[in-house]
Design an enzyme around this catalytic site. Structure first.
Site, PDB file in Angstrom:
ATOM      1  N   PRO A 274       0.810  -1.212   0.000  1.00 40.27           N
ATOM      2  CG  PRO A 274       0.122  -0.915   2.207  1.00 40.27           C
ATOM      3  CD  PRO A 274       0.887  -1.852   1.330  1.00 40.27           C
ATOM      4  CB  CYS A 343       5.210  30.229 -18.024  1.00 39.13           C
ATOM      5  SG  CYS A 343       5.803  31.548 -16.980  1.00 39.13           S
ATOM      6  CD  GLU A 344       3.643  23.572 -18.904  1.00 44.89           C
ATOM      7  OE1 GLU A 344       2.647  22.833 -19.091  1.00 44.89           O
ATOM      8  OE2 GLU A 344       4.791  23.167 -18.799  1.00 44.89           O
TER       9      GLU A 344
HETATM   10  N1  LLP Z   1       3.359  -1.542  -5.888  1.00 42.36           N
HETATM   11  C1  LLP Z   1       3.778  -1.270  -7.131  1.00 42.36           C
HETATM   12  C2  LLP Z   1       4.546  -2.262  -7.871  1.00 42.36           C
HETATM   13  C3  LLP Z   1       3.469  -0.029  -7.707  1.00 42.36           C
HETATM   14  O1  LLP Z   1       3.879   0.241  -8.934  1.00 42.36           O
HETATM   15  C4  LLP Z   1       2.713   0.927  -6.966  1.00 42.36           C
HETATM   16  C5  LLP Z   1       2.374   2.229  -7.530  1.00 42.36           C
HETATM   17  C6  LLP Z   1       2.321   0.589  -5.659  1.00 42.36           C
HETATM   18  C7  LLP Z   1       2.656  -0.665  -5.151  1.00 42.36           C
HETATM   19  C8  LLP Z   1       1.547   1.518  -4.762  1.00 42.36           C
HETATM   20  O2  LLP Z   1       0.309   1.811  -5.260  1.00 42.36           O
HETATM   21  P1  LLP Z   1      -0.732   2.664  -4.363  1.00 42.36           P
HETATM   22  O3  LLP Z   1      -1.136   1.822  -3.180  1.00 42.36           O
HETATM   23  O4  LLP Z   1      -0.052   3.904  -3.948  1.00 42.36           O
HETATM   24  O5  LLP Z   1      -1.849   2.913  -5.300  1.00 42.36           O
HETATM   25  N2  LLP Z   1       1.706   8.944  -9.504  1.00 42.36           N
HETATM   26  C9  LLP Z   1       0.415   8.295  -9.563  1.00 42.36           C
HETATM   27  C10 LLP Z   1       0.409   6.929  -8.939  1.00 42.36           C
HETATM   28  C11 LLP Z   1       1.429   5.995  -9.532  1.00 42.36           C
HETATM   29  C12 LLP Z   1       1.437   4.649  -8.870  1.00 42.36           C
HETATM   30  C13 LLP Z   1       2.584   3.836  -9.343  1.00 42.36           C
HETATM   31  N3  LLP Z   1       2.717   2.580  -8.708  1.00 42.36           N
HETATM   32  C14 LLP Z   1      -0.626   9.211  -8.928  1.00 42.36           C
HETATM   33  O6  LLP Z   1      -0.270  10.297  -8.494  1.00 42.36           O
HETATM   34  O7  LLP Z   1      -1.797   8.865  -8.891  1.00 42.36           O
END
Ligand code: LLP
Length: 415
Positions: A274, A343-344
């Site tokens: 998580p 600036c976007e």
């Molecule tokens: N495990 C793996 C292999 C992952 O690639 C990710 C997230 C997680 C766990 C954790 O996922 P979570 O529980 O946080 O959903 N920048 C994007 C989110 C990218 C997530 C990438 N991988 C945003 O701001 O929504």
């Protein structure tokens, strides 16, 4: 618990008015609630208490060392995707044997370091990677624990940029390729296949994809066990969504009820990764109003935080609630775009928002900024990155100093 609340029209983080934090530490400022973070960690642990489970916090969501230390203190492991994250997790006190290493592009040097410190497993994504891990392991005469990251071809029904469980994405191993990987693993004594893993995407608010994947992964684990592999764990990834606007994601209890049966069926330890669900709603981004610009078409509230501080609205069109720090009951309500100084046209924190009338010098805060907030910040427009503070009751402490122009320029002063 809700760590960010209003008292007499003024927003607080735990026992401290946000305005006081803004004045003491400057803006833009990330503010985290220690109590809220502790509560999330404990709630997750309680939900999964019915089955041996290791939650490996996805470090990428928020890599602040103080946040990592705090999560580690609850006994969590870590999911890392670079040697930088690995070093930070170790520094924060996460034992190496609670660290899993994910990602499609692991470097040889990263594999070497992870093997040296003795991580729990490499979540393997390709044959090239598996071969390289075996080669490094042989050289070091040290068996490498690996899981095969399966791409279950399940639609997580989330933003396409953060959906990872479909064949059209770069992630994981297709089920019909698994036999090939199993052959490689069984013929190489330097590879120790400890389990299967998967991660189908992020900000998933529906329980169905989780159920589908858990069932599939349980079946696959049993099939592999029948072939003689002694699996020890099942890593079902991260991805549990949070409420930013009006989503109603499963709570930890429902999430646990969905995943645990898969690990039980396979008779193995459950791992989860998580990120957002732990830290997302424990942080806000605090910002000062610079100008209010009224044009014939719109009213723009120009604030000192921008897309370089919080990128999510710009790149995913994500909704983050924005509130006035002083929500003076009598003031006029306005419909505004809250934008940054960059600036976007894409530099906005929120469009078409209803907010009390604001004037320069007022403060606003952006909710749900604890995950993928500071972690995705950049120096675009040569803007030093924000400071981060952690609140505990009526005490606040800087957990990352504001970047200075000197620090920002130093790597380029080469002549
Ligand atoms: N495990 C793996 C292999 C992952 O690639 C990710 C997230 C997680 C766990 C954790 O996922 P979570 O529980 O946080 O959903 N920048 C994007 C989110 C990218 C997530 C990438 N991988 C945003 O701001 O929504």
């Amino acid at each position: 618990m809700d760590a960010f609340t209003y008292r007499s029209g003024e927003a607080f983080c735990e026992g401290i008015p946000l305005e006081e934090l803004a004045k003491n530490y400057g803006t833009p400022l990330y503010v985290y609630s220690g109590a809220a973070l502790d509560a999330r960690c404990e709630a997750l642990k309680a939900a999964f208490s019915g089955h041996p489970t290791l939650p490996c916090y996805a470090v990428k969501a928020n890599t602040n060392l103080s946040i990592l230390k705090r999560i580690a203190a609850h006994g969590f492991g870590a999911d890392v995707v670079s040697v930088g994250e690995l070093e930070k997790a170790l520094l924060a006190g996460v034992p190496a044997d609670r660290i899993v290493y994910s990602g499609v592009g692991k470097l040889r040097s990263e594999i070497e370091r992870a093997l040296d410190v003795g991580i729990l497993s490499f979540n393997v994504e390709s044959v090239g990677e598996l071969t390289l891990i075996a080669e490094v392991a042989q050289k070091k005469q040290k068996r490498a624990p690996v899981t095969l990251r399966i791409n279950p071809n399940v639609d997580a029904k989330t933003n396409p940029y953060i959906a990872t469980g479909l064949y059209s994405t770069k992630f994981g191993i297709a089920e019909n390729e698994m036999t090939w990987f199993l052959e490689i693993a069984s013929n190489n004594r330097w590879l120790d296949l400890v389990g299967l893993s998967c991660h189908i995407g992020s900000q998933i608010t529906d329980v169905k994809p989780f159920r589908e994947v858990a069932e599939r992964m349980a079946t696959l684990s049993r099939e592999i066990q029948a072939k003689g592999f002694e699996l020890r764990l099942l890593d079902l990834g991260g991805g549990l969504g949070i409420r930013y606007q009006n989503e109603s994601p499963p709570d930890f209890a429902e999430y646990a009820r969905t995943l645990i049966p898969a690990a039980e069926a396979a008779g193995v330890r459950l791992l989860i990764e998580p990120g957002r669900s732990l830290v997302g709603n424990v942080g806000v981004l605090l910002s000062r109003v610079l100008y209010v610009k009224r044009t014939p078409a719109k009213t723009f509230v120009i604030v000192d935080a921008a897309m370089n501080d919080l990128l999510r609205p710009s790149i995913y069109r994500s909704y983050h609630e924005i509130r006035a720090v002083r929500d003076g009951g009598t003031s006029r309500i306005e419909n505004v775009d809250v934008v940054g100084p960059i600036c976007e046209t894409g530099d906005f924190l929120g469009l078409d928002r209803t907010l009390p009338e604001l004037k320069p010098g007022d403060y606003v805060f952006v909710e749900g900024a604890g995950a993928y907030g500071f972690a995705m910040a950049s120096n675009y427009n040569t803007r030093p990155r924000a400071s981060e503070v952690m609140v505990d009751g009526s005490e606040a402490r800087v957990v990352r100093r504001r970047e200075t122009l000197e620090q920002l320029l130093a790597p380029e002063l080469v002549d």
